[in-house]
Design a protein around this motif. Structure first.
Motif, PDB file in Angstrom:
ATOM      1  N   LEU A 197     -10.130   5.401  -1.782  1.00 45.48           N
ATOM      2  CA  LEU A 197     -10.548   4.116  -2.355  1.00 45.48           C
ATOM      3  C   LEU A 197     -11.810   3.600  -1.677  1.00 45.48           C
ATOM      4  CD1 LEU A 197      -7.619   1.681  -3.189  1.00 45.48           C
ATOM      5  CD2 LEU A 197      -9.495   2.420  -4.625  1.00 45.48           C
ATOM      6  N   ILE A 251       0.823  -1.202   0.000  1.00 46.54           N
ATOM      7  CA  ILE A 251       0.000   0.000   0.000  1.00 46.54           C
ATOM      8  C   ILE A 251       0.860   1.257   0.000  1.00 46.54           C
ATOM      9  CG2 ILE A 251      -1.791   1.237   1.282  1.00 46.54           C
ATOM     10  CD1 ILE A 251      -2.593  -1.649   2.286  1.00 46.54           C
ATOM     11  N   PRO A 285      -7.436  -0.484   0.282  1.00 51.49           N
ATOM     12  CA  PRO A 285      -6.400  -0.715  -0.732  1.00 51.49           C
ATOM     13  C   PRO A 285      -5.932  -2.174  -0.784  1.00 51.49           C
ATOM     14  CG  PRO A 285      -5.956   1.322   0.421  1.00 51.49           C
ATOM     15  CD  PRO A 285      -7.099   0.658   1.133  1.00 51.49           C
TER      16      PRO A 285
END
Length: 138
Positions: free
Chosen positions: A69, A51, A77
Motif C-alpha cells: 500500500l 489491518i 493501511p
C-alpha cells in the motif's frame, strides 16, 4: 523505474475514491486496490475492522500489506482506511443524511471526538462547520 513508481504513487493517491464504478481494472495493482476498496467499503461501519483483517483478506502479512500500500498510494493501511472513512463522512455530511454523531458511528468510529479531530485534520474544518459552510454555498 523509480520515477515511474513515483508517478504511479501520485496517480493512485490523487485518484483514490470510494466510487468503485469508476475504477477500470487494467493491472494487478489496480485489481489489488479495487479489491481493497470494496473490502474496506463493506467493513466501513465495523469499529473492530483492523489491518489484520484487511491483510487476511488479501492473503498477505501485515508488513507485506503495509509495503504494498505504501508503494502504491504512499499511505499506510491505517491512513488508507481513515481517509476512506473520512471521504465517506464528507459525502454523508453533504447529504445531511444523519446527525454528525450518527455518521461517526455509521463509519466505525467509536468516539465522536476522535472523528471530529480526524475530520478537522483532513479537511481543515470541523464536521459542523463543514455542514454550515455548505449550507451557505448551496
Amino acid at each position: 523505474m523509480l520515477k515511474q513508481r513515483q508517478r504511479l504513487r501520485r496517480a493512485y493517491a490523487e485518484n483514490l475514491s470510494l466510487q468503485l464504478s469508476q475504477i477500470k481494472v487494467t493491472s494487478k495493482d489496480d485489481q489489488f486496490l479495487k479489491d481493497l476498496l470494496e473490502y474496506v467499503e463493506a467493513e466501513i461501519d465495523n469499529p473492530d475492522f483492523d489491518i489484520e483483517a484487511m491483510a487476511g483478506h488479501v492473503n498477505m502479512s501485515r508488513s507485506q500489506l503495509y509495503r504494498k500500500l505504501k508503494a502504491l498510494t504512499d499511505e499506510s493501511p491505517l491512513t488508507f482506511i481513515r481517509n476512506l472513512r473520512l471521504q465517506r463522512a464528507k459525502e454523508l455530511l453533504l447529504q445531511r443524511s444523519d446527525t454528525i454523531s450518527a455518521i461517526a458511528y455509521q463509519l466505525g468510529y467509536s468516539s465522536v471526538s476522535y472523528f471530529t479531530k480526524s475530520f478537522k485534520e483532513k479537511y481543515g474544518v470541523s464536521p459542523r462547520q463543514f455542514q454550515k459552510n455548505n449550507d451557505i454555498t448551496n
